[in-house]
Design an enzyme around this catalytic site. Structure first.
Site, PDB file in Angstrom:
ATOM      1  CG  ASN A  62      -1.800   1.194   1.320  1.00  0.00           C
ATOM      2  OD1 ASN A  62      -1.745   2.103   0.484  1.00  0.00           O
ATOM      3  ND2 ASN A  62      -2.645   1.227   2.340  1.00  0.00           N
ATOM      4  CG  ASN A  89       0.854   3.427 -13.685  1.00  0.00           C
ATOM      5  OD1 ASN A  89       0.351   4.033 -14.629  1.00  0.00           O
ATOM      6  ND2 ASN A  89       0.281   2.360 -13.140  1.00  0.00           N
ATOM      7  CB  SER A 142      -3.970  13.388 -15.064  1.00  0.00           C
ATOM      8  OG  SER A 142      -5.202  13.459 -15.749  1.00  0.00           O
ATOM      9  CE1 TYR A 155      -6.591  10.991 -11.281  1.00  0.00           C
ATOM     10  CE2 TYR A 155      -7.258  12.632 -12.904  1.00  0.00           C
ATOM     11  CZ  TYR A 155      -6.527  11.509 -12.564  1.00  0.00           C
ATOM     12  OH  TYR A 155      -5.733  10.909 -13.502  1.00  0.00           O
ATOM     13  CB  ALA A 157      -6.304  19.380  -6.487  1.00  0.00           C
ATOM     14  CB  SER A 158      -4.228  14.434  -6.374  1.00  0.00           C
ATOM     15  OG  SER A 158      -4.750  13.753  -7.503  1.00  0.00           O
ATOM     16  CE  LYS A 159      -2.812  11.066 -11.280  1.00  0.00           C
ATOM     17  NZ  LYS A 159      -1.669  10.111 -11.214  1.00  0.00           N
TER      18      LYS A 159
END
Length: 268
Positions: A62, A89, A142, A155, A157-159
């Site tokens: 994890n 990835n 992304s 999503y 914001a994280s990328k």
């Protein structure tokens, strides 16, 4: 960095593009450490490796658990003798809803996997990569990491954070043996929705045409080519290339265009 006879770690190696990256690396003569939380999926990847499976090791980890991640480098070095490359990835998306409807559990999961998982693996492997004659880090961001997609705001914001993390790392590593690549995929035909705990990924349509999904094997080939060419950034898919150009030219128009494409999904 040419991957032949190199040892490369791939997170999210049990499914989709991650699996195709593993198989593509093996085909190019690399040894691979495939990392995934889904051990059953890793077993499937191992079976697909066929006669090349002697150059593949799998690790059920994890990546949001920093303690688990910190044990990985020594495990892999014990198996292969070194680590020359890392491809971050692994990633998940959020439920396709507006921010006001998104609960904190979903927010935490997306940020932990996409950002902190990438950060933990990078920090864990970087000292070992710096000891190699040549080495490489490839991080998957992304199209949503530079272009806002309503319904995938967290999503994105994280990328976006992965984008800046990677670009900053690249600048810090100037003059070292480690090269860094940031990848911006567009729409891909993977099972990321299922792996993210969602029942399905809704399909947006524009002008009567469905969005064309890029095959995972094609995406993996483009990513590996970018890695082997030590490219700074790689745009994967015609949609990613088009929206990158449009966003550079007119950010607000590009954002408005994507919002229009997504509006039907968010109204359901």
């Amino acid at each position: 960095m040419k991957v032949q006879n190199k040892v490369v770690v791939v997170t999210g190696g049990g499914n989709g593009v991650g699996r195709e990256l593993v198989l593509g690396l093996l085909a190019r003569g690399a040894s691979v450490a495939a990392v995934d939380i889904n051990t059953a999926a890793l077993e499937e990847t191992l079976a697909l490796a066929g006669e090349k499976r002697d150059r593949l090791a799998t690790y059920g980890v994890n990546i949001t658990d920093r303690a688990q991640v910190e044990t990985l480098p020594n495990q892999i070095i014990s198996r292969f003798g070194a680590v020359d490359g890392l491809i971050n990835n692994a990633g998940v998306i959020q439920p396709f809803v507006r921010l006001k409807e998104l609960d904190y559990a979903a927010i935490d999961r997306v940020m932990n996997v996409n950002l902190f998982g990438t950060l933990y693996t990078t920090k864990a492997f970087l000292p070992h990569l710096l000891e190699r004659p040549v080495a490489h880090i490839t991080n998957i961001s992304s199209m949503g990491g530079f272009l806002p997609v309503p319904g995938q705001t967290i999503y994105g914001a994280s990328k976006a954070a992965v984008k800046l993390l990677t670009e900053g790392l690249s600048s810090e590593l100037q003059g070292t043996n480690v090269r860094v690549t940031i990848v911006f995929p567009g729409a891909m035909g993977t099972n990321i929705a299922t792996n993210s705990g969602l029942t399905a990924l809704p399909q947006a349509e524009g002008n009567g045409r469905s969005i064309k999904m890029l095959a995972p094997v094609t995406a993996a080939q483009l990513i590996l080519e970018g890695m082997e060419q030590d490219r700074y950034r790689v745009l994967v898919g015609s949609d990613a290339r088009l929206m990158d150009a449009l966003y550079r030219l007119h950010p607000q128009r590009a954002a408005r265009f994507i919002a229009q494409q997504m509006s039907s999904l968010l109204s359901k």
